[in-house]
Write an enzyme that holds these catalytic residues in place. Structure first.
Site, PDB file in Angstrom:
ATOM      1  N   PHE A 138       0.558  -9.886   9.230  1.00  0.00           N
ATOM      2  CA  PHE A 138       1.139  -7.620   8.940  1.00  0.00           C
ATOM      3  C   PHE A 138      -0.179  -7.412   7.959  1.00  0.00           C
ATOM      4  CE2 PHE A 138       2.972  -4.883   5.727  1.00  0.00           C
ATOM      5  CZ  PHE A 138       2.896  -4.014   6.583  1.00  0.00           C
ATOM      6  N   ASP A 223      -7.313  -9.856   5.594  1.00  0.00           N
ATOM      7  CA  ASP A 223      -6.923  -9.120   5.411  1.00  0.00           C
ATOM      8  C   ASP A 223      -5.927  -9.671   3.805  1.00  0.00           C
ATOM      9  OD1 ASP A 223      -4.828  -7.879   4.834  1.00  0.00           O
ATOM     10  OD2 ASP A 223      -4.148  -7.230   5.984  1.00  0.00           O
ATOM     11  N   LYS A 252      -4.007  -3.427  -2.638  1.00  0.00           N
ATOM     12  CA  LYS A 252      -2.147  -4.113  -3.464  1.00  0.00           C
ATOM     13  C   LYS A 252      -2.921  -3.714  -4.695  1.00  0.00           C
ATOM     14  CE  LYS A 252       1.454  -5.309  -0.472  1.00  0.00           C
ATOM     15  NZ  LYS A 252       0.938  -5.127   0.977  1.00  0.00           N
TER      16      LYS A 252
HETATM   17  C1  LIG Z   1       1.007  -4.503   2.134  1.00  0.00           C
HETATM   18  C2  LIG Z   1       0.085  -5.010   3.255  1.00  0.00           C
HETATM   19  C3  LIG Z   1      -1.330  -3.943   4.022  1.00  0.00           C
HETATM   20  C4  LIG Z   1      -0.230  -2.536   4.242  1.00  0.00           C
HETATM   21  O1  LIG Z   1      -0.564  -2.470   3.250  1.00  0.00           O
HETATM   22  P1  LIG Z   1      -0.583  -0.918   2.668  1.00  0.00           P
HETATM   23  O2  LIG Z   1      -1.130  -0.598   1.035  1.00  0.00           O
HETATM   24  O3  LIG Z   1       1.334  -0.607   2.657  1.00  0.00           O
HETATM   25  O4  LIG Z   1      -0.776   0.144   3.771  1.00  0.00           O
HETATM   26  C5  LIG Z   1      -1.482  -4.764   4.663  1.00  0.00           C
HETATM   27  N1  LIG Z   1      -1.694  -5.597   5.051  1.00  0.00           N
HETATM   28  C6  LIG Z   1      -0.805  -6.673   3.727  1.00  0.00           C
HETATM   29  C7  LIG Z   1      -1.084  -8.447   3.923  1.00  0.00           C
HETATM   30  C8  LIG Z   1      -0.200  -6.314   3.346  1.00  0.00           C
HETATM   31  O5  LIG Z   1       0.827  -7.679   2.381  1.00  0.00           O
END
Ligand SMILES: *Cc1c(COP(=O)(O)O)cnc(C)c1O
Length: 399
Positions: A138, A223, A252
């Site tokens: 994700f 990520d 986050k």
């Molecule tokens: C939540 C998340 C995103 C997206 O972050 P947003 O601040 O909602 O755009 C991207 N990568 C990972 C692994 C995430 O958990």
């Protein structure tokens, strides 16, 4: 349901696009506890989806936000602001990568920056642009990060998606090799897949990705939007392995509840994005940056990396107890305080049962209940929360 809750939910339903379907109206939070508009408390084992890692309304974070808000809330990147500058240096120091930082406002935007950096570099290095990402991964909700997110529920109905992505299977290095071609410029992965089911990378796999990137001159992008900032017991989840990425992204938990994203590079890729190739009006916002500096200070001064491991071990043991007790509870997985309980049931129903007991949790796909509690969790909180989990699971799966 109280009149107040009902009133707000009615306005919500009439006024907000139905991208979520919440039923609790939250008004305040302190530490690991949030309260709804009727003052009903909940243990928040979502941390606002991995955001409130130092707990709600930590006094140091509140003070940093208040002071910076009174001094200056925004200046634009045409001018330097001290908090963002100091934060960049701090992130580089914590990463040990010796590179530089680009600031933005969300996880998706940080990943977009990483993808753009990879393409910019690839365009000058063999005309390469393709990024390999992983099924069950994700990376966000912008068009490019949706294209990077190899999950049907995220992509359906949004064609045509940006081209330039190839998908491989997580924890399967052979599938990565098969996805690489002469247009490939980067491999992007989570060190622990969050939304896709709380699955950590195996050592062998992440080492294999690093070796492949070295061999084929590819950029390794991690990520860290969900797993980063201490959640798995190291500042960044990749530090729990014996690898160094070229780029990684954070968001986050970075700024204690304020929107902020960051792309961090090593030295090699520090000067690829040069003016005017990329920018963000709000990126490096001084209030968010001041909050992030306070978050880092709290993680250091309260020993929260060690606490994530210690509390994570206790929570994992408790969850393992439920695996042993109930046939329908299959497995615990994750790292530190990023844990998933795999159930042979609808995970959403388990989350609802937990909420009825006073504990907020998340799903991660249809069969995984995900726990991301604040790292400031105390043992007494954990015990109470485990009792709630026990009661909820007993309601659902008991004889
Ligand atoms: C939540 C998340 C995103 C997206 O972050 P947003 O601040 O909602 O755009 C991207 N990568 C990972 C692994 C995430 O958990």
């Amino acid at each position: 349901m109280s009149n107040k809750t009902q009133e707000i939910l009615d306005i919500y339903k009439a006024s907000l696009m139905p991208t979520y379907a919440p039923s609790v109206v939250l008004a305040s939070g302190k530490g690991v506890t949030v309260r709804d508009v009727d003052n009903r408390p909940f243990y928040d084992f979502t941390s606002g989806i991995g955001v409130q890692s130092v707990g709600y309304s930590h006094p140091k974070v509140v003070k940093a936000i208040q002071e910076q808000a009174a001094a200056m809330t925004h200046s634009s990147n045409l001018f330097v602001n001290e908090p963002a500058t100091r934060l960049a240096a701090k992130l580089v120091e914590l990463s040990g990568l010796g590179g530089k930082v680009f600031f933005c406002n969300s996880g998706a935007e940080a990943n977009e920056a990483a993808i753009k950096l990879a393409r910019k570099w690839g365009s000058a290095n063999g005309g390469r642009y393709e990024v390999v990402t992983f099924r069950q991964g994700f990376h966000g909700r912008t068009l490019a990060t949706v294209a990077a997110t190899a999950q049907a529920w995220c992509q359906e109905g949004f064609d045509p998606l940006p081209v330039g992505f190839a998908y491989a299977d997580y924890n399967d290095i052979e599938s990565v090799k098969a996805a690489i071609n002469d247009k490939t410029v980067a491999v992007m992965l989570e060190a622990v897949q969050g939304e896709g089911g709380v699955t950590p990378a195996t050592e062998e796999f992440i080492n294999g990705v690093r070796a492949l990137c070295d061999e084929k001159n590819l950029i390794m992008i991690v990520d860290e939007v969900q797993a980063g900032m201490g959640r798995t017991g190291t500042w960044f989840a990749w530090q729990g392995y014996d690898v160094k990425p070229d780029l990684f992204t954070c968001a986050k938990a970075l700024a204690g509840g304020l929107p902020m994203g960051a792309l961090v590079s090593n030295a090699k890729f520090a000067d690829v994005l040069v003016a005017p190739s990329h920018a963000s009006t709000f990126g490096g916002n001084p209030v968010a940056a001041a909050a992030a500096l306070a978050v880092i200070d709290v993680i250091e001064s309260e020993g929260l990396l060690a606490k994530a491991v210690e509390m994570g071990t206790l929570l994992r043991e408790a969850l393992q107890g439920f695996v042993d007790k109930y046939d329908k509870i299959l497995e615990v997985r994750g790292k530190g305080l990023m844990l998933g309980l795999v159930v042979d049931a609808d995970a959403k129903e388990v989350v609802e049962a937990l909420q009825a007991q006073g504990l907020l949790a998340l799903t991660a796909g249809p069969h995984v209940v995900r726990f991301l509690p604040p790292l400031v969790l105390k043992e007494s909180d954990l015990e109470e929360a485990v009792d709630m989990i026990s009661d909820a699971l007993d309601c659902m799966f008991g004889e």
